[in-house]
Design an enzyme around this catalytic site. Structure first.
Site, short mmCIF file in Angstrom:
data_model
loop_
_atom_site.label_atom_id
_atom_site.label_comp_id
_atom_site.label_asym_id
_atom_site.label_seq_id
_atom_site.Cartn_x
_atom_site.Cartn_y
_atom_site.Cartn_z
N GLU A 24 0.79 -1.23 0.00
CA GLU A 24 0.00 0.00 0.00
C GLU A 24 0.83 1.28 0.00
O GLU A 24 0.38 2.31 -0.51
CB GLU A 24 -0.93 0.00 1.24
N SER A 82 -47.78 -28.47 41.37
CA SER A 82 -47.44 -28.62 42.79
C SER A 82 -46.22 -27.82 43.21
O SER A 82 -45.89 -27.78 44.40
CB SER A 82 -47.24 -30.10 43.12
#
Length: 799
Positions: A66, A446
C-alpha cells in the site's frame, strides 16, 4: 492558491486531535463471570491491537503493498501524486490508487469514497494534519485497526479471526499476504467470496513483499503454492450461552440504545459461571433426548432416494448436507446401508460413521404421546438407505437421534443476592429464540405448594398438624358439577402431618389448607414472594398450581426459603467495562442478610417472611428428598424427590442438606422441579410450547434394561423435570455452599408421636423431633387423648 483552498475548506475539516481519543467502532462482547466469551454483538467485527502486537511481517506486507515510502513522506507521496496526475491526463478521469496509508486513514475516518477533486483536497489537508500531530507508528496502528477487510471484519485482528480463526501472531506468510491484499477490494477479492481472485491478489502481494525483501525467495515460493483454504469463522466464543447472551443484548440496548450498545466496545460480565452454564445446557439437552427416546422414533427427516432408485454418490450427499445444520447435540447424516443390527451413515464432514445396535435399539416407533410401537429386532426395521437422519455422540459412541419436540428450561439463582448462575431457555437457540426460562408463563402445578404451606404456618398450622388426606367432593350450584380434586397418585392416607403431606405432595391437603385461610388471604400472602397479585387465580384451584409463572419467577420465590425469608431481585449483569477496560457499571444487588442493617455499604433485601417460617418449609421440603419413618419397621416412606438420594455427586458434596419440590399439572402439560442447597436455587421445567399437548406416558422398552431406561409410566415432575435438575446440580453443587440450614433463634424442638402429631414420651421409631414456633408446640401427649382430636378437616373450617 493552496493557502486559499485551505482557508476556504478549513471549517469543514475535522480536528485531527480527535484521533488520539478516537472511538473505534468495536462490538459488544459478553462474558461469563470467569471471563469466557459468550457472545459478540455488533455489525462491525473488530479486535483492536497495539502495533507491537501485530507481527512485523504483517506490517511490512501492508507497507510493501500500500505505501512503500510510508516512513519517508509527510502524508502525501509526491511520486504517487505524480502517477495519479499522469493517469488523469491519459484517461481524463480521477483514478483510484496513489493514496498513502495516511490518506486512506483520513478517508476512512472522515470522508466518502467518491472520486472528486473536493474530496481529494480535503483528504490531503487531513493527512497533513495527521502527520503533524501523530507519529508514524500511531498512524499505522490506527490504519491496521480501522481498515475494512470484508465479511464485517475491520482491522487485522478481526480479519485473522474471520478468515482463519487465528490470532495475528499465528498467521502464515501466505495468510498475511492474503489479508494485506484485501483492502483493494474487500468484498470481491476475499478468499471466501472469490477464492481465485483472492489467490491472484495474494500473488501480487507476495511479489511486492519479495521485491521489498520482506521475505526470501524460498518463503515466496512456498507461500505462492499454499492452498487457499479458508472459511468464515464466527467470534471466538468459548462458551455457548445464547439465551443468556440475548438477555444481556436486550438489556444493553435498553440502557444505551443500539448504536452505543453495539459499537462502543462494551465488555459485559454476567453473573453466570461458564462451568454451571455448560452443565445447565447439557442437562436440558440430555434430558430432552431421554424423554424423546422413551416415547419412540418419529422416522427420518427426509428420504433422499428410495430402494428402487440409484443411490446418491458421496460427493452429492456431502453437498446436500452442507445446507443441513447441526443443531443442539445432533449432526445430520445420510444412511448409506443397513446390515443386521448396524447401519452405515455419512456425515456432512465426509466422515463415515457406523451406528451399532446399542445406538439404535431404543428406536421403537412413535405412535402418539401415550403409545409406542414394538421394540425393533434389527436395524432394517428402523433405517433404510437414503434416509436423512440425525446422530449424536455419547460416551458410548454414536447414537441415532432426533430433534426433541418438548421445550425445557433451567434457571439457577444465588439465593443471597439473586445473581443468575445459569439460564437455559430451550434445546437450541437456533431452533427457537423463545426463552422459556424467563418468558414461558406456565401453570406451576405442585411447585406452588411450598408457598401455600408457608401461608398455613403463618396462620396457625404447624408441621405436626394433622390434616385429613381424604377425597373432596364439592358441589358447585352455579356450574351444576362437582369439583373433585384428586391426589396423584390417587391414594389417600387419612390423617397426615403437614410435613409429610408437603413431602408427598398431597393435593387434597393443599386444598384444605387454602380453605382454612381463605383464597384472598392466600393470594395476599403469595405476593410476598414476588408473584403478581393480578395473575393469581381467585379460586381454590390456586392450591393445586393453576397460577401461571415463569421458571425465573418460581426460582425467585424458592430463594426466599433458601435465604431465610428475603425477597431478592434476579439480575444477570455483574459489571460493564468500556473499550479501555474501565468499569462503568458495577452491580449492587440487595442481599439477604439479617445483620445488613449495621453495614452501610450493603443494601438489604426486604424480608417478606420470617426466618423461622423459611426454615420450617425448608425442613418439610427436605423430607421430600429423604422421606421419613422406619424402613426396618415397615413404616418408611419416600417423598416425591427421592431420586436425588441416588445421585452420589450431590449427596457426597451436600450430604442431607438438599431441599426440593416436584410439580405436575393435572393433565401433565407442565412438569417442574425446584430445589436448592444453601448456595444455589434451581428450577427446572419441561413441557410442550403448544399448550394443548400433554407430555403423555411411556412403557418400558424390551430392548433396554433399567439402567438404559430408568423412567416409564406417566410423565411427571419427578420423572421428567427432576432428572434434568439432578444432572445440572451434580456439576453445579461442587462449587457452591452446601452448608446445613441453621436452626434460627426462637424455634423449639419437641419429640412427637408420628401418627398423631402429639407429644410423646417414647423414643422409638414411632416418634421423632419436630420444630415449632414458640407457643405452637402440642401440649397433649399421644396416650392421653384421642388421636382424632388434632385432625384438621375442611368441614371444620369457615371460608
Amino acid at each position: 492558491m493552496t493557502g486559499g483552498l485551505y482557508w476556504y475548506m478549513k471549517d469543514d475539516l475535522p480536528s485531527v486531535a480527535e484521533l488520539r481519543e478516537v472511538r473505534l467502532q468495536t462490538p459488544m462482547q459478553v462474558y461469563s463471570s470467569d471471563g469466557e466469551l459468550i457472545a459478540q454483538f455488533g455489525e462491525i467485527r473488530r479486535i483492536p491491537l497495539r502495533l507491537d502486537e501485530i507481527p512485523a511481517t504483517l506490517q511490512e506486507a501492508f507497507l510493501a503493498t500500500e505505501d512503500t515510502r510510508f516512513y519517508d513522506h509527510f502524508g502525501i507521496d509526491p511520486i504517487g501524486v505524480a502517477r495519479a496526475f499522469f493517469q488523469l491526463m491519459v484517461t481524463g478521469e480521477i483514478q483510484g490508487g496513489g493514496s498513502t496509508i495516511t490518506q486512506q486513514l483520513a478517508r476512512n475516518f472522515y470522508l466518502s469514497f467518491e472520486q472528486t477533486w473536493t474530496r481529494k483536497i480535503k483528504e490531503a489537508f487531513i493527512s497533513l494534519h495527521m502527520e503533524s500531530q501523530l507519529s508514524k507508528d500511531e498512524i499505522l496502528e490506527l490504519y491496521l485497526n480501522k481498515i475494512t477487510f470484508g465479511h464485517r471484519a475491520h482491522g487485522v485482528g478481526a480479519a485473522a479471526q474471520v478468515y482463519y480463526g487465528k490470532e495475528v501472531g499465528d498467521l502464515t506468510i501466505a495468510q498475511m499476504a492474503m489479508i494485506a491484499g484485501l483492502p483493494k477490494a474487500p468484498s470481491t477479492m476475499n478468499p471466501i467470496s472469490n477464492p481465485e481472485r483472492a489467490r491472484e491478489r495474494r500473488a501480487v502481494v507476495l511479489g511486492r513483499m519479495l521485491d521489498e525483501q520482506v521475505i526470501t525467495r524460498d518463503q515466496y515460493e512456498n507461500a505462492v503454492k499454499e492452498p487457499v483454504e479458508t472459511r468464515f469463522h464466527g467470534p471466538e466464543v468459548t462458551m455457548s450461552a445464547p439465551y443468556l447472551a440475548e438477555m444481556v443484548r436486550a438489556e444493553m440496548v435498553t440502557r444505551y440504545g443500539e448504536d452505543l450498545a453495539y459499537n462502543s466496545g462494551f465488555k459485559v460480565y454476567t453473573t453466570a459461571s461458564a462451568k454451571q452454564q455448560r452443565a445447565a445446557q447439557l442437562a436440558v439437552q440430555n434430558n430432552l433426548h431421554a424423554y424423546d427416546e422413551r416415547h419412540g422414533y418419529r422416522g427420518p427427516e427426509a428420504i433422499l432416494w428410495e430402494a428402487e432408485e440409484d443411490a446418491w454418490q458421496p460427493t452429492q450427499i456431502r453437498e446436500y448436507l452442507r445446507d443441513v445444520d447441526a443443531l443442539g447435540l445432533t449432526y445430520p447424516a445420510v444412511v448409506l446401508g443397513v446390515q443386521d443390527q448396524q447401519a452405515m451413515v455419512l456425515r456432512g464432514s465426509g466422515e463415515p460413521v457406523t451406528l451399532r445396535w446399542d445406538g439404535l435399539k431404543w428406536a421403537r416407533p412413535y405412535m402418539n404421546a401415550e403409545r409406542q410401537g414394538a421394540a425393533p429386532q434389527n436395524a432394517a426395521e428402523i433405517l433404510k438407505a437414503g434416509h436423512l437422519i440425525r446422530i449424536r455422540l455419547t460416551e458410548n459412541g454414536w447414537r441415532l437421534a432426533q430433534l426433541p419436540e418438548p421445550g425445557a428450561a433451567i434457571v439457577a439463582l444465588r439465593p443471597q443476592d439473586g445473581g443468575i448462575a445459569a439460564a437455559v431457555g430451550g434445546y437450541s437457540f437456533r431452533i427457537s429464540q423463545y426463552n422459556r426460562a424467563t418468558q414461558a408463563e406456565r401453570q406451576a402445578g405442585s411447585n406452588i405448594k411450598p408457598f401455600i404451606y408457608s401461608a398455613a404456618l403463618e396462620n396457625g398450622f404447624t408441621l405436626a398438624t394433622l390434616v385429613n388426606d381424604a377425597p373432596i367432593n364439592q358441589w358447585n350450584p352455579g356450574s351444576g358439577i362437582a369439583w373433585r380434586p384428586r391426589n396423584s397418585p390417587d391414594v389417600y392416607e387419612g390423617p397426615i402431618r403437614v410435613r409429610e403431606a408437603l413431602a408427598k405432595s398431597k393435593n387434597v391437603v393443599s386444598v384444605r389448607l387454602l380453605r382454612s385461610m381463605g383464597v384472598n388471604t392466600t393470594v395476599e400472602y403469595l405476593t410476598r414472594f414476588g408473584f403478581a397479585f393480578d395473575e393469581l387465580p381467585r379460586n381454590e384451584s390456586l392450591s393445586l398450581g393453576s397460577a401461571s409463572m415463569t421458571p425465573l419467577e418460581i426460582a425467585r420465590g424458592y430463594a426466599v426459603f433458601a435465604n431465610g425469608g428475603f425477597l431478592v431481585t434476579p439480575y444477570f449483569i455483574e459489571r460493564i467495562a468500556d473499550a479501555s477496560d474501565t468499569t462503568i457499571f458495577q452491580a449492587r444487588p440487595a442481599v439477604a442478610c439479617v445483620l445488613c442493617e449495621t453495614e452501610r455499604e450493603v443494601i438489604q433485601a426486604p424480608q417478606v417472611i420470617t426466618e423461622q417460617n423459611a426454615f420450617l418449609i425448608t425442613q418439610a421440603m427436605n423430607s421430600a428428598v429423604w422421606g421419613g419413618g422406619s424402613w426396618q419397621h415397615k413404616t418408611g416412606w419416600n417423598g416425591t424427590a427421592w431420586r436425588i438420594q441416588r445421585s452420589q455427586p450431590i449427596v457426597r458434596k451436600a450430604d442431607r442438606n438438599i431441599v426440593g419440590k416436584t410439580g405436575t399439572t393435572n393433565d401433565v402439560k407442565d412438569t417442574w422441579f425446584s430445589g436448592y442447597v444453601s448456595g444455589l436455587v434451581t428450577t427446572a421445567w419441561v413441557g410442550f410450547d403448544n399448550l394443548e399437548r400433554a407430555l403423555g406416558s411411556s412403557t418400558m422398552n424390551e430392548n433396554l434394561d433399567s439402567s438404559e431406561q430408568e423412567i416409564s409410566g406417566v410423565e411427571a415432575g419427578a420423572k421428567t423435570a427432576l432428572p434434568m435438575w439432578i444432572e445440572f446440580m451434580e456439576t453445579a453443587v461442587q462449587d457452591v455452599s452446601t452448608e446445613p440450614f441453621d436452626v434460627p433463634p426462637g424455634l423449639v424442638s419437641a419429640r412427637i408421636d408420628l401418627a398423631t402429631g402429639k407429644l410423646s414420651r417414647n423414643s422409638d421409631y414411632t416418634t421423632g423431633f419436630e420444630y415449632f414456633l414458640p407457643g405452637t408446640a402440642p401440649t397433649e401427649y399421644a396416650e392421653e387423648g384421642s388421636s382424632s382430636s388434632n385432625i384438621f378437616d375442611d368441614e371444620d373450617s369457615i371460608f
